[in-house]
Design an enzyme around this catalytic site. Structure first.
Site, PDB file in Angstrom:
ATOM      1  N   LYS A  52       0.835  -1.201   0.000  1.00 51.02           N
ATOM      2  CA  LYS A  52       0.000   0.000   0.000  1.00 51.02           C
ATOM      3  C   LYS A  52       0.869   1.248   0.000  1.00 51.02           C
ATOM      4  O   LYS A  52       0.616   2.196  -0.740  1.00 51.02           O
ATOM      5  CB  LYS A  52      -0.924  -0.005   1.232  1.00 51.02           C
ATOM      6  CG  LYS A  52      -2.101  -0.945   1.088  1.00 51.02           C
ATOM      7  CD  LYS A  52      -2.854  -1.154   2.385  1.00 51.02           C
ATOM      8  CE  LYS A  52      -3.895  -2.270   2.188  1.00 51.02           C
ATOM      9  NZ  LYS A  52      -4.480  -2.758   3.412  1.00 51.02           N
ATOM     10  N   GLN A  96      -4.638  -1.484   9.628  1.00 50.53           N
ATOM     11  CA  GLN A  96      -4.585  -2.824   9.021  1.00 50.53           C
ATOM     12  C   GLN A  96      -5.191  -3.864   9.968  1.00 50.53           C
ATOM     13  O   GLN A  96      -4.800  -3.944  11.138  1.00 50.53           O
ATOM     14  CB  GLN A  96      -3.118  -3.175   8.699  1.00 50.53           C
ATOM     15  CG  GLN A  96      -2.935  -4.494   7.989  1.00 50.53           C
ATOM     16  CD  GLN A  96      -3.512  -4.489   6.575  1.00 50.53           C
ATOM     17  OE1 GLN A  96      -3.346  -3.536   5.813  1.00 50.53           O
ATOM     18  NE2 GLN A  96      -4.201  -5.562   6.219  1.00 50.53           N
ATOM     19  N   ASP A 119     -11.203   3.140   4.322  1.00 52.65           N
ATOM     20  CA  ASP A 119     -11.635   1.741   4.224  1.00 52.65           C
ATOM     21  C   ASP A 119     -13.154   1.642   4.242  1.00 52.65           C
ATOM     22  O   ASP A 119     -13.705   0.560   4.014  1.00 52.65           O
ATOM     23  CB  ASP A 119     -11.070   0.942   5.415  1.00 52.65           C
ATOM     24  CG  ASP A 119     -10.025  -0.067   4.988  1.00 52.65           C
ATOM     25  OD1 ASP A 119      -9.889  -0.289   3.766  1.00 52.65           O
ATOM     26  OD2 ASP A 119      -9.367  -0.637   5.865  1.00 52.65           O
TER      27      ASP A 119
END
Ligand code: NDP
Length: 288
Positions: A52, A96, A119
């Site tokens: 990422k 994460q 997200d």
């Protein structure tokens, strides 16, 4: 003999999307910034986070990596998230998952500012999606939608069956397809006669996590099949290989369109994370 399905090249589509994002970022008066928080040493998570960060920098955005030890406390993690919420250089925050088991992921996600929640996992963004309001949409479902829209610009009236009802994938995909005027059926582990239901689907989305569960004879001829599943199974020579939730070799004979695994939905997820970061930047700047 029937022609095989057209295989949707998610890798190429994601590359085009990243190039378009990079071109847009180059013209912005300031750089969007994405903060990624990793707690602990889960090897798979480390690879995802490094990937990422690499892609973020490649499209011209700033990447802020926060690697915290596995022993990090809930309060320390919440303090970091609140600091990122207040930092004007940070437009997107990604924590994460999974977090180490002593940490409460729901509370951490709830602490992320909804406007930086790239997200799309906060209750606020889930509610915005449900209400049809502008918000940040979870990356994998957004990726599925973009792939479908590219091939089927008008989905009005099509019957979409989504297998899986997770907050991360199944539920948001179903909402997005509803917004496209599909008639949506959500299936899950308690659904009766799933094969028969799937055979009525013009669009079939599998987000289950069961290797090759969807067989060829579940597919309506000509249907669009989107395989979200990522499953590692034993391969030849003791090596493992990735397969989706759909038995690809069987389904490709019946479907009209199909995403492969790997190289279908997977590459879209990070590209959509970058797209969401750009969206968050624009909204913060009052331009989106
Ligand atoms: P979850 O485990 O959270 O959800 C799985 C869903 O599948 C549940 O709703 C479950 O039903 C349903 N299910 C399980 N067994 C069956 C069955 N036999 N028949 C019908 N439905 C069933 O998984 P996620 O949604 O997080 O992920 C799904 C898949 O997508 C996984 O393979 C994951 O690795 C992959 N994934 C891929 C991403 C990408 O970037 N491409 C990103 C995120 C996920 P119930 O609710 O009744 O238990």
């Amino acid at each position: 003999m029937r022609e095989l399905a057209e295989i949707i090249d998610g890798k190429a589509f994601a590359a085009r999307l990243r190039a378009a994002i990079a071109a847009e970022v180059a013209d912005l008066p300031a750089q969007p910034g994405l903060a990624v928080v990793l707690v602990g040493d889960d090897p798979a998570s480390k690879v995802y986070v490094a990937n990422k960060a690499k892609q973020t920098v490649k499209v011209g955005m700033r990447s802020f990596e926060h690697r915290l030890p596995a022993a990090t406390t809930q309060d320390e993690l919440l303090a970091l998230v609140r600091g990122l919420n207040a930092d004007p250089a940070v437009h997107g925050i990604l924590v994460q998952l999974p977090l180490p088991s002593h940490l409460n992921a729901d509370e951490v996600i709830a602490a992320i500012s909804p406007d930086k929640d790239v997200d799309g996992l906060t209750v606020t963004n889930a509610g915005r999606l449900m209400a049809g309001l502008p918000g940040l949409i979870p990356c994998t479902p957004l990726g599925c939608l973009l792939l479908l829209q590219d091939k089927i610009p008008d989905m009005t009236g099509l019957h979409a069956v989504v297998i899986g009802r997770s907050n991360l994938v199944g539920k948001p995909i179903a909402q997005l397809l509803l917004q496209q005027n599909c008639t949506v059926t959500m299936a899950h582990s308690k659904t009766r006669d799933l094969p028969a239901l799937c055979r009525t689907a013009d669009i079939l989305v599998a987000a289950v996590g069961r290797p090759e569960m969807v067989r060829g004879d579940w597919i309506k001829p000509g249907a669009a099949v989107i395989d979200v599943g990522i499953n590692r199974v034993p391969g030849e020579g003791g090596k493992s290989r990735l397969v989706g939730d759909v038995a690809f070799a069987e389904a490709v004979e019946l479907a009209g369109l199909i995403t492969p695994v790997p190289g279908g939905v997977g590459p879209m997820t990070i590209a959509c994370l970058l797209r969401n970061t750009l969206t968050a930047w624009k909204r913060a700047a009052g331009a989106g």
